[in-house]
Scaffold this motif. Structure first.
Motif, short mmCIF file in Angstrom:
data_model
loop_
_atom_site.label_atom_id
_atom_site.label_comp_id
_atom_site.label_asym_id
_atom_site.label_seq_id
_atom_site.Cartn_x
_atom_site.Cartn_y
_atom_site.Cartn_z
N VAL A 1 2.63 -21.96 -14.89
CA VAL A 1 1.20 -21.52 -14.99
C VAL A 1 1.01 -20.07 -14.83
CG1 VAL A 1 -0.97 -21.72 -14.40
CG2 VAL A 1 0.26 -23.82 -14.93
N GLU A 2 0.46 -19.18 -15.40
CA GLU A 2 -0.16 -17.68 -15.03
C GLU A 2 -1.25 -17.85 -14.18
OE1 GLU A 2 -0.44 -15.32 -18.71
OE2 GLU A 2 1.76 -14.78 -18.44
N VAL A 3 -1.24 -17.15 -13.25
CA VAL A 3 -2.36 -17.11 -11.92
C VAL A 3 -2.80 -15.94 -12.06
CG1 VAL A 3 -2.74 -17.46 -9.69
CG2 VAL A 3 -1.01 -18.81 -10.63
N THR A 4 -4.28 -15.92 -12.68
CA THR A 4 -4.72 -14.57 -12.58
C THR A 4 -5.41 -14.08 -11.10
OG1 THR A 4 -5.07 -14.56 -14.79
CG2 THR A 4 -6.74 -13.28 -13.80
N VAL A 5 -5.29 -13.17 -10.77
CA VAL A 5 -5.86 -12.58 -9.69
C VAL A 5 -6.28 -11.27 -9.71
CG1 VAL A 5 -4.09 -13.92 -8.18
CG2 VAL A 5 -3.87 -11.32 -8.61
N ASP A 6 -7.49 -10.99 -8.92
CA ASP A 6 -8.11 -9.41 -8.64
C ASP A 6 -7.43 -9.01 -7.46
OD1 ASP A 6 -9.21 -9.62 -11.28
OD2 ASP A 6 -11.23 -10.13 -10.24
N LEU A 7 -7.03 -7.68 -7.48
CA LEU A 7 -6.50 -6.91 -6.13
C LEU A 7 -7.61 -6.13 -5.91
CD1 LEU A 7 -2.88 -6.13 -7.14
CD2 LEU A 7 -3.65 -8.04 -6.12
N HIS A 8 -8.20 -6.01 -4.74
CA HIS A 8 -9.15 -5.42 -3.96
C HIS A 8 -8.45 -4.60 -2.90
CE1 HIS A 8 -12.77 -7.34 -5.93
NE2 HIS A 8 -11.67 -8.41 -6.00
N ILE A 9 -7.77 -3.59 -3.31
CA ILE A 9 -6.85 -2.61 -2.30
C ILE A 9 -7.58 -1.33 -2.12
CG2 ILE A 9 -4.62 -1.99 -2.00
CD1 ILE A 9 -3.46 -4.20 -3.28
N SER A 10 -8.01 -1.09 -0.87
CA SER A 10 -8.48 0.44 -0.46
C SER A 10 -7.71 0.94 0.58
CB SER A 10 -9.90 0.11 -0.29
OG SER A 10 -10.65 -0.60 -1.28
N HIS A 11 -6.59 0.46 1.00
CA HIS A 11 -5.80 0.87 2.29
C HIS A 11 -4.34 0.80 2.09
CE1 HIS A 11 -9.80 0.53 4.20
NE2 HIS A 11 -9.86 -0.86 3.74
N PRO A 12 -3.67 1.23 3.13
CA PRO A 12 -2.19 1.26 2.84
C PRO A 12 -1.75 -0.31 3.31
CG PRO A 12 -2.69 2.88 4.43
CD PRO A 12 -4.22 2.59 4.04
N ASP A 13 -0.30 -0.58 2.76
CA ASP A 13 -0.06 -1.97 2.91
C ASP A 13 0.09 -2.50 4.14
OD1 ASP A 13 2.24 -0.67 3.36
OD2 ASP A 13 3.35 -1.36 1.79
N THR A 14 -0.09 -1.55 5.06
CA THR A 14 0.24 -2.03 6.63
C THR A 14 -1.08 -2.87 7.15
OG1 THR A 14 -0.19 0.09 7.36
CG2 THR A 14 2.01 -0.31 7.13
N VAL A 15 -2.30 -2.65 6.67
CA VAL A 15 -3.41 -3.16 7.00
C VAL A 15 -3.32 -4.66 6.90
CG1 VAL A 15 -4.63 -1.03 6.71
CG2 VAL A 15 -4.65 -3.04 5.04
N PRO A 16 -4.25 -5.44 7.46
CA PRO A 16 -4.25 -6.82 7.34
C PRO A 16 -4.65 -7.27 6.12
CG PRO A 16 -5.42 -6.35 9.34
CD PRO A 16 -5.05 -5.05 8.67
N GLY B 1 -11.87 -2.96 6.34
CA GLY B 1 -10.36 -2.45 6.68
C GLY B 1 -9.23 -3.24 6.43
N PHE B 2 -9.70 -4.37 5.44
CA PHE B 2 -8.85 -5.18 4.85
C PHE B 2 -8.53 -4.96 3.38
CE2 PHE B 2 -10.90 -7.38 8.47
CZ PHE B 2 -10.14 -8.03 9.04
N GLY C 1 1.38 -5.99 6.83
CA GLY C 1 0.71 -6.40 8.08
C GLY C 1 0.72 -7.95 8.06
N ASP C 2 -0.58 -8.43 8.96
CA ASP C 2 -1.14 -9.63 8.99
C ASP C 2 -1.45 -10.21 7.81
OD1 ASP C 2 -0.64 -9.99 11.94
OD2 ASP C 2 -2.35 -9.25 12.35
N LEU C 3 -1.04 -11.59 7.39
CA LEU C 3 -1.66 -12.13 6.11
C LEU C 3 -2.53 -13.30 6.60
CD1 LEU C 3 -0.93 -12.49 3.01
CD2 LEU C 3 0.37 -14.31 3.47
N ILE C 4 -3.74 -13.16 5.88
CA ILE C 4 -4.66 -14.27 6.47
C ILE C 4 -5.20 -14.75 4.97
CG2 ILE C 4 -7.21 -14.44 7.22
CD1 ILE C 4 -6.56 -11.67 8.60
N ILE C 5 -5.53 -15.99 5.23
CA ILE C 5 -5.92 -16.96 3.72
C ILE C 5 -7.32 -17.52 4.10
CG2 ILE C 5 -3.46 -17.36 3.04
CD1 ILE C 5 -3.55 -20.14 4.51
#
Length: 246
Positions: free
Chosen positions: A30-45, A71-72, A126-130
């Motif tokens: 199944v193709e899972v569609t996601v929206d990426l809301h990325i405003s910071h380097p990949d080291t932030v949570p 900041g996420f 960085g930290d991964l939060i669900i």
């Protein structure tokens, strides 16, 4: 932790926020569609956001940009159990139907696990939060226990043992919650506490917390939407919990 005055100032500018939409493959194709809301380097949570029943990733149109301002980085996920909200159609549901896959609540687990793995592998150093809403809030608690060595935080908006009608045991979520090791946060409408209290009690850590509004409140993550008069109390509790990652 940033001031809530700033949060709600930025909430007024959400129309200017643009998310990148990508597709991820679940284990069953199944193709899972996601929206990426990325405003910071990949080291932030990094927060992976899952929607409630009958809805889509559109549940987080207002919420994800605010989390960016805190900041996420975020990913809002379409699970196959859902349809539409805020004029955003659930494309994972469409893909699942095309492949003749079941679309009950419990069937969303491959989509959720695929999104988490993608975030962990490619987007989050960085930290991964669900974070889950309604049925998915129960499933994020399960995942936080089942993948305890990978998850650094979990937020659940209106969880419960929702899966008995789908052939799962009555403690399907609680049994996994017993293995949670990361900080955990649960909230809901005021009258829903009995639906999740036994799950909360099963979480063995001292880093768990919960919030109940003085008002009647709302079900799921929509409790944070600015259209509701009591949304700031929820935001206060959420930002207090999330401040430990910044």
């Amino acid at each position: 932790m940033r001031s809530l005055i700033l949060i709600f100032f930025f909430a007024l500018s959400l129309a200017a926020h643009a998310a990148e939409t990508i597709k991820i493959k679940a284990s069953d194709g199944v193709e899972v569609t996601v929206d990426l809301h990325i405003s910071h380097p990949d080291t932030v949570p990094f927060i992976v956001l899952f929607h409630q029943a009958g809805w889509s990733r559109g549940e987080y149109q207002e919420i994800a940009p605010i989390l960016n301002q805190l900041g996420f980085n975020c990913m809002a996920v379409d699970q196959r159990s859902g349809k539409a909200v805020n004029n955003v159609e659930n494309q994972t549901f469409v893909s699942a139907r095309q492949l003749m896959k079941e679309t009950k609540y419990v069937n969303a687990l491959p989509d959720m696990n695929a999104a988490i793995t993608h975030a962990k592998t490619y987007l989050a150093k960085g930290d991964l939060i669900i974070w889950g809403s309604s049925y998915s809030s129960a499933l994020v608690l399960k995942i936080a226990g089942d993948r305890a060595d990978e998850i650094n935080g979990v937020l659940a908006f209106s969880p419960g043992e929702y899966f008995q009608s789908m052939g799962k045991p009555k403690d399907y979520i609680t049994s996994s919650a017993k293995s949670i090791q990361c900080p955990s946060f649960i909230t809901s409408a005021r009258g829903e506490q009995s639906s999740w209290w036994s799950i909360y009690e099963a979480i063995p850590t001292e880093t768990k917390s919960y919030y109940l509004p003085e008002s009647s409140g709302n079900h799921g993550s929509r409790a944070l939407w600015s259209k509701f008069s009591d949304h700031r109390g929820y935001w206060d509790a959420v930002t207090t919990f999330l401040s430990q990652y910044l």
